[in-house]
Design an enzyme around this catalytic site. Structure first.
Site, short mmCIF file in Angstrom:
data_model
loop_
_atom_site.label_atom_id
_atom_site.label_comp_id
_atom_site.label_asym_id
_atom_site.label_seq_id
_atom_site.Cartn_x
_atom_site.Cartn_y
_atom_site.Cartn_z
N GLU A 103 -0.92 -1.89 8.79
CA GLU A 103 -2.28 -2.32 9.09
C GLU A 103 -2.33 -3.80 9.46
O GLU A 103 -1.57 -4.60 8.93
CB GLU A 103 -3.16 -2.13 7.86
CG GLU A 103 -3.34 -0.68 7.50
CD GLU A 103 -4.02 -0.49 6.15
OE1 GLU A 103 -4.82 -1.36 5.75
OE2 GLU A 103 -3.75 0.53 5.51
N CYS A 111 -4.76 -10.94 10.08
CA CYS A 111 -3.99 -10.69 8.87
C CYS A 111 -2.96 -9.62 9.22
O CYS A 111 -3.32 -8.54 9.67
CB CYS A 111 -4.92 -10.20 7.77
SG CYS A 111 -4.07 -9.65 6.27
N CYS A 170 5.65 -1.58 -0.03
CA CYS A 170 5.99 -2.79 -0.76
C CYS A 170 6.69 -2.41 -2.06
O CYS A 170 6.38 -1.39 -2.66
CB CYS A 170 4.72 -3.59 -1.07
SG CYS A 170 5.03 -5.16 -1.92
N CYS A 212 2.57 -4.42 -7.88
CA CYS A 212 1.36 -4.97 -8.52
C CYS A 212 0.39 -3.82 -8.82
O CYS A 212 0.15 -2.96 -7.97
CB CYS A 212 0.69 -6.01 -7.62
SG CYS A 212 1.75 -7.44 -7.30
N CYS A 217 -2.80 -2.91 -6.54
CA CYS A 217 -2.63 -2.95 -5.09
C CYS A 217 -2.30 -1.58 -4.49
O CYS A 217 -1.45 -0.86 -5.00
CB CYS A 217 -1.51 -3.93 -4.75
SG CYS A 217 -1.20 -4.06 -2.99
N GLY A 244 2.95 -5.47 2.18
CA GLY A 244 4.32 -5.98 2.02
C GLY A 244 4.39 -7.36 1.39
O GLY A 244 3.39 -8.06 1.29
N ASN A 257 -10.63 -5.33 -5.02
CA ASN A 257 -11.07 -4.15 -4.27
C ASN A 257 -10.66 -2.94 -5.07
O ASN A 257 -9.48 -2.78 -5.40
CB ASN A 257 -10.41 -4.11 -2.90
CG ASN A 257 -11.04 -5.09 -1.95
OD1 ASN A 257 -12.24 -5.02 -1.68
ND2 ASN A 257 -10.26 -6.04 -1.48
N CYS A 294 -6.15 -4.58 3.01
CA CYS A 294 -4.95 -3.94 3.53
C CYS A 294 -4.35 -2.92 2.58
O CYS A 294 -4.42 -3.03 1.39
CB CYS A 294 -3.93 -4.99 3.89
SG CYS A 294 -4.05 -5.40 5.61
#
Ligand code: SAH
Length: 354
Positions: free
Chosen positions: A92, A105, A112, A116, A119, A159, A298, A341
């Protein structure tokens, strides 16, 4: 058979050496480099002879990320791209409109490995690194599709950029080249969850980009609970690296702090954060400017984390300011298109899996 080199991964010098080895005059390199970075494919370069283009195609490959999906925010014009890469993987990129211009961005990896807890990008793990061509390709393809002049880049997409160090560094030099996209290092930010060894390596390169640190907690207990990388390099080690980076480059560092209800949003946590930043980065003689970006989390369905409420967010910011730390609450761009993202790629993957 030897794998073909990606045309968009070649530096200006590498392209020139290749063209000369194919018997072309040197001046062709500038011409082709500029057109490539404007988004033209070799076939579209009508001012380059057919023979040259054929020779190039024999030894190099060319692929620009293809727009698989595109969402445009009705609120603020933010554009979110799901780009398809040559092997069918997707990443993205988000085009954001600010008063001072358009910033993109971009993603640095497919997936990734950092883990986390809040995420979306890391849920399926890391699939692979993006090549310099794919990093640059996101910028070129978005510019070509939107017709916009892109003035800034943030590496805050899918990532961990410092986990793809060599390709990211090569990309930075490519995108900065005056004969290409020509984006100044000062208009590029790189965000990391805190790979200390790579922060030190980056410092050595002395690129005047802005380094952003995803801190999210000022104490080890809280940070380890949400960011596994903290077990490898704890808060103290990370702050030491920030100090060294600032000493080596003279560039101020910005910090990101995602506010999660009940986890890291209490006024005491703000106090701890201010204390940590002041103690580890400022001395009596050097009051390094410190800026904290507060990001209301988010909500990602799988993680179960909730956004901190408005009142605790503004209280958190106020405590930082009282303690000499500049803080801004990140404006939520593209709220109607789920522009943060990792979420679009995730949704696509789930769709494909039934
Ligand atoms: N891996 C890099 C860059 C990608 S993430 C890094 O960790 O910095 C970009 C920023 O978005 C990071 O600060 C990251 O912690 C944050 N982020 C990730 N998921 C989020 C979520 N669900 N809500 C708010 N911020 C999030």
């Amino acid at each position: 058979m030897q794998e073909k080199q990606e045309l968009l991964s070649l530096t200006r010098e590498e392209l020139e050496a290749l063209l000369v080895s194919l018997g072309e005059p040197r001046f062709r390199a500038k011409q082709i480099f500029t057109q490539l970075h404007r988004g033209l494919s070799p076939e579209e370069m009508t001012n380059v002879g057919k023979v040259t283009r054929e020779r190039l195609a024999e030894v190099t490959s060319y692929h620009l990320p293809q727009v698989r999906r595109k969402l445009v925010s009705a609120i603020d014009g933010t554009v979110k791209y799901l780009f398809e890469l040559s092997d069918g993987q997707s990443v993205e990129s988000v085009l954001m409109r600010y008063e001072h211009g358009v910033t993109i961005c971009i993603s640095s990896q497919v997936g990734c490995a950092m883990g986390c807890k809040f995420c979306a990008s890391t849920i399926g793990g890391r699939v692979r690194n993006l090549t310099p061509a794919e990093l640059l390709g996101q910028v070129i393809a978005a510019a070509r599709d939107s017709g916009e002049r892109i003035g800034g880049i943030v590496m805050m997409g899918i990532g961990e950029p410092l986990d793809n160090f060599d390709n990211v560094v090569k990309f930075l030099t490519l995108v900065n080249h005056p004969e290409g996209v020509n984006i100044g290092y000062r208009h590029i930010s790189l965000s990391t969850c805190g790979l200390v060894d790579k922060i030190d390596e980056l410092a050595k390169l002395q690129l005047p980009i802005t380094l952003s640190i995803s801190l999210h907690a000022a104490d080890d207990e809280t940070r380890t609970a949400i960011m596994p990388i903290n077990k490898r390099w704890n808060v103290a080690a990370l702050m030491e690296a920030c100090r060294r980076y600032y000493q080596a480059t003279g560039r101020r560092i910005s910090f990101e702090y995602t506010l999660i209800a009940g986890k890291n949003d209490a006024p005491e946590a703000a106090k701890r954060l201010a204390l940590l930043l002041n103690r580890s980065l400022r001395t009596r003689t050097d009051t390094m400017p410190i800026h904290v970006n507060l990001i209301p989390v988010n909500e990602v369905e799988e993680t179960g984390f909730r956004r901190a409420d408005k009142r605790s967010i503004s209280r958190f910011a106020a405590v930082l300011e009282e303690n000499g730390i500049r803080a801004t609450v990140r404006r939520r761009l593209g709220a109607d298109i789920n522009a943060s993202c990792g979420q679009l790629r995730r949704a696509e993957m789930q769709g494909e899996n039934g």
